[in-house]
Design a protein around this motif. Structure first.
Motif, PDB file in Angstrom:
ATOM      1  N   MET A 184       0.918  -1.026   0.115  1.00 39.87           N
ATOM      2  CA  MET A 184      -0.200   0.000   0.054  1.00 39.87           C
ATOM      3  C   MET A 184       0.902   1.333  -0.025  1.00 39.87           C
ATOM      4  N   ALA A 185       0.442   2.423  -0.485  1.00 42.97           N
ATOM      5  CA  ALA A 185       0.808   3.677  -0.344  1.00 42.97           C
ATOM      6  C   ALA A 185      -0.160   4.749  -0.105  1.00 42.97           C
ATOM      7  N   ASN A 186       0.478   6.013   0.496  1.00 43.49           N
ATOM      8  CA  ASN A 186      -0.663   6.890   0.371  1.00 43.49           C
ATOM      9  C   ASN A 186      -0.005   8.196   0.056  1.00 43.49           C
ATOM     10  N   LYS A 215       1.469   9.878  -8.134  1.00 42.47           N
ATOM     11  CA  LYS A 215       0.106   9.199  -8.709  1.00 42.47           C
ATOM     12  C   LYS A 215       0.536   8.203  -9.910  1.00 42.47           C
ATOM     13  N   ARG A 216       1.157   8.932 -10.603  1.00 38.95           N
ATOM     14  CA  ARG A 216       1.675   8.275 -12.108  1.00 38.95           C
ATOM     15  C   ARG A 216       2.730   7.199 -11.830  1.00 38.95           C
ATOM     16  N   ASP A 234      -9.949   7.075  -0.765  1.00 40.93           N
ATOM     17  CA  ASP A 234      -9.562   8.445  -0.420  1.00 40.93           C
ATOM     18  C   ASP A 234      -9.753   8.510   1.014  1.00 40.93           C
ATOM     19  N   GLY A 235      -8.947   9.094   1.839  1.00 41.60           N
ATOM     20  CA  GLY A 235      -9.167   9.101   3.458  1.00 41.60           C
ATOM     21  C   GLY A 235      -8.227  10.272   3.885  1.00 41.60           C
ATOM     22  N   ALA A 290      -5.770  12.273   1.748  1.00 40.18           N
ATOM     23  CA  ALA A 290      -4.804  11.166   1.385  1.00 40.18           C
ATOM     24  C   ALA A 290      -5.640  10.300   0.339  1.00 40.18           C
ATOM     25  N   ALA A 291      -4.937   9.963  -0.677  1.00 35.61           N
ATOM     26  CA  ALA A 291      -5.453   8.797  -1.410  1.00 35.61           C
ATOM     27  C   ALA A 291      -4.381   7.724  -1.267  1.00 35.61           C
ATOM     28  N   TYR A 292      -5.249   6.479  -0.987  1.00 35.58           N
ATOM     29  CA  TYR A 292      -4.536   5.394  -0.719  1.00 35.58           C
ATOM     30  C   TYR A 292      -4.465   4.380  -1.990  1.00 35.58           C
ATOM     31  N   TYR A 293      -3.327   3.783  -2.241  1.00 40.47           N
ATOM     32  CA  TYR A 293      -3.075   2.920  -3.302  1.00 40.47           C
ATOM     33  C   TYR A 293      -2.560   1.392  -2.797  1.00 40.47           C
TER      34      TYR A 293
END
Length: 162
Positions: free
Chosen positions: A123-125, A134-135, A147-148, A155-158
């Protein structure tokens, strides 16, 4: 662990000056905490990172330098967040932005994670407005999860399955 142009090594207590130069930089921290770190906070965080590195010697927190001249580039982490999941993250000194080092670091961290049996997902935020990160994440195979918030900031969580 190394990549094409970068050297990765676990932090040592003697790395505080470089680490503090990074986290006390307002431009660097704008997308992380919204403000530069104070010296005492940075010292505490480095001590915590050194303990994590002892607990997880295969992964952890890394000082990044150029192979060419040992110039300090930034910070990278691959740390366990919960059972079978680790988080990747990276911070670069502004003079090293836009040179492809973020992609190189992310790729090296993903490759390292694939070598650790306990890690099944990553995971990454990131700050939602951080289009470059993001890219980088999407190029490595991460997908947006939700999104959190992170320490009170958007923060956007990936996530990524290995």
């Amino acid at each position: 662990m190394n990549s094409e142009r970068l050297l990765f090594r676990h932090y040592a207590a003697t790395d505080f000056e470089d680490y503090f130069k990074l986290v006390s930089n307002a431009d660097v921290m704008k997308m992380v905490t919204g403000k530069p770190d104070l010296e005492l906070d940075a010292r505490k965080r480095l001590q915590k990172m050194l303990k994590i590195n002892q607990e997880y010697p295969k992964i952890g927190n890394f000082k990044i330098s150029l192979k060419l001249d040992s110039d300090f580039v930034g910070h990278a982490k691959l740390v366990m967040t919960k059972k079978n999941e680790a988080e990747i993250g990276y911070l670069l000194m502004p003079e090293h932005w836009g040179k492809g080092y973020g992609s190189e670091i992310a790729e090296a961290l993903v490759n390292l994670a694939k070598q650790v049996d306990e890690i099944q997902s990553l995971m990454a935020n990131i700050a939602p407005e951080n289009i470059a990160s993001k890219r980088i994440l999407e190029k490595q195979g991460f997908v947006w999860d939700y999104d959190g918030e992170y320490i009170g900031l958007p923060a956007a969580y990936y996530k990524m399955k290995l």
